[in-house]
Design a protein around this motif. Structure first.
Motif, PDB file in Angstrom:
ATOM      1  N   ASP A 237     -10.429   0.742   8.597  1.00 24.91           N
ATOM      2  CA  ASP A 237      -9.120   0.297   9.083  1.00 24.91           C
ATOM      3  C   ASP A 237      -8.987   0.369  10.601  1.00 24.91           C
ATOM      4  O   ASP A 237      -7.894   0.219  11.137  1.00 24.91           O
ATOM      5  CB  ASP A 237      -7.994   1.115   8.424  1.00 24.91           C
ATOM      6  CG  ASP A 237      -6.717   0.298   8.265  1.00 24.91           C
ATOM      7  OD1 ASP A 237      -6.831  -0.930   8.099  1.00 24.91           O
ATOM      8  OD2 ASP A 237      -5.622   0.880   8.317  1.00 24.91           O
TER       9      ASP A 237
ATOM     10  N   ARG B  88       0.820  -1.219   0.000  1.00 27.24           N
ATOM     11  CA  ARG B  88       0.000   0.000   0.000  1.00 27.24           C
ATOM     12  C   ARG B  88       0.853   1.268   0.000  1.00 27.24           C
ATOM     13  O   ARG B  88       0.319   2.375  -0.099  1.00 27.24           O
ATOM     14  CB  ARG B  88      -0.947   0.003   1.208  1.00 27.24           C
ATOM     15  CG  ARG B  88      -1.970  -1.139   1.167  1.00 27.24           C
ATOM     16  CD  ARG B  88      -3.246  -0.781   1.895  1.00 27.24           C
ATOM     17  NE  ARG B  88      -3.080  -0.750   3.342  1.00 27.24           N
ATOM     18  CZ  ARG B  88      -4.065  -0.398   4.188  1.00 27.24           C
ATOM     19  NH1 ARG B  88      -5.250  -0.075   3.743  1.00 27.24           N
ATOM     20  NH2 ARG B  88      -3.838  -0.408   5.485  1.00 27.24           N
TER      21      ARG B  88
ATOM     22  N   ASP C 171       1.216   3.546   6.760  1.00 24.05           N
ATOM     23  CA  ASP C 171       0.771   2.319   6.116  1.00 24.05           C
ATOM     24  C   ASP C 171       0.433   2.515   4.643  1.00 24.05           C
ATOM     25  O   ASP C 171       0.444   1.556   3.874  1.00 24.05           O
ATOM     26  CB  ASP C 171      -0.461   1.781   6.856  1.00 24.05           C
ATOM     27  CG  ASP C 171      -0.851   0.386   6.404  1.00 24.05           C
ATOM     28  OD1 ASP C 171       0.049  -0.473   6.272  1.00 24.05           O
ATOM     29  OD2 ASP C 171      -2.046   0.150   6.184  1.00 24.05           O
ATOM     30  N   THR C 172       0.128   3.753   4.261  1.00 20.01           N
ATOM     31  CA  THR C 172      -0.304   4.047   2.892  1.00 20.01           C
ATOM     32  C   THR C 172       0.454   5.241   2.339  1.00 20.01           C
ATOM     33  O   THR C 172       1.107   5.987   3.082  1.00 20.01           O
ATOM     34  CB  THR C 172      -1.808   4.365   2.859  1.00 20.01           C
ATOM     35  OG1 THR C 172      -2.032   5.588   3.592  1.00 20.01           O
ATOM     36  CG2 THR C 172      -2.636   3.247   3.482  1.00 20.01           C
TER      37      THR C 172
END
Length: 260
Positions: free
Chosen positions: A146, A20, A239-240
């Motif tokens: 999430d 990601r 995380d992204t």
């Protein structure tokens, strides 16, 4: 109760591909992605060093050769591309002996959060963010995206963790990917993992596919005590791509660094 780690040490889980975060992870592991010229790993190591946590084991997988560092032991999860966090942790199972801090490679936390965790009594202590909703709303249009359930007893014991929430009321704090195990806590964790592996199932999943919260919930289900260590903010998860490029991430990292 064995609530002290005789010699503080950390195990950093850093095996994933970070899909990601592509294209930023095409040439490096997720924990080596940089924000303003400094990697997530270097930022985390700097925080650990403030509390003299200098014994560190890294568990790598994807492009693991880039994780080699003097004074840090490197372990490998050769099946990183088809396994999850629990399997990665047990690729360095001997490092759990005597207790340890378990840390995700894609997070950075404040010195204050680390101090709170190190000072926490109990054999399994899990850091949780009480102010998670403000942070999640800055990262997602829907704060339930999430997010995971986390329910607490009045005395701080964790009753539920890591499930898919239907409402904000099911989230009393957010799991951060930062855990402390005493020697006894580490033995308990290992026992539950091996019993689940022998059965071929960890809360309905193959052990290879289980997340850390699956293992924690399995322990709760078996009657083990997991204590929450509440903090308010003071951490970052990258995380992204939107996390990486976010001004919120930069501001939170700057605040963490100013406290070192």
């Amino acid at each position: 109760m064995e609530n002290k780690i005789q010699k503080p040490k950390a195990i950093i889980l850093a095996a994933g591909e970070g899909t990601r975060l592509r294209p930023y992870t095409l040439d490096r592991p997720k924990c080596l992605v940089e924000v303003e010229g400094k990697s997530l790993l270097d930022r985390q190591l700097a925080v650990l060093a403030t509390e003299r946590v200098t014994e560190v084991a890294l568990i790598g997988g994807y492009k693991a050769e880039m994780l080699k560092r003097d004074g840090i032991s490197l372990h490998l999860n050769p099946r990183y591309y088809e396994t999850n966090m629990v399997w990665t942790l047990f690729c360095a199972e001997p490092s759990l002996e005597g207790g340890a801090l378990l840390c995700y490679g894609d997070i950075v936390y404040s010195r204050q959060a680390l101090q709170a965790l190190l000072a926490a009594p109990g054999d399994i202590a899990v850091t949780i963010d009480l102010d998670w909703e403000v942070y999640w709303r800055a990262r997602n249009e829907d704060p339930l995206d999430d997010a995971e359930t986390l329910k607490l007893a009045a005395d701080g014991r964790i009753l539920e963790i890591g499930q898919k929430p239907k409402s904000l009321a099911e989230i009393e704090g957010q799991y951060m990917g930062l855990i402390k195990l005493s020697a006894l806590g580490a033995r308990q964790l290992r026992q539950v993992f091996h019993e689940s592996s022998a059965q071929g199932s960890l809360r309905g999943k193959p052990p290879e596919k289980a997340y850390m919260t699956d293992l924690l919930q399995a322990m709760i289900d078996l009657g083990y005590r997991l204590d929450s260590v509440p903090v308010r903010g003071g951490w970052v998860e990258v995380d992204t791509v939107s996390d990486l490029e976010s001004e919120v991430t930069r501001a939170r990292l700057s605040e963490i660094e100013s406290g070192l």
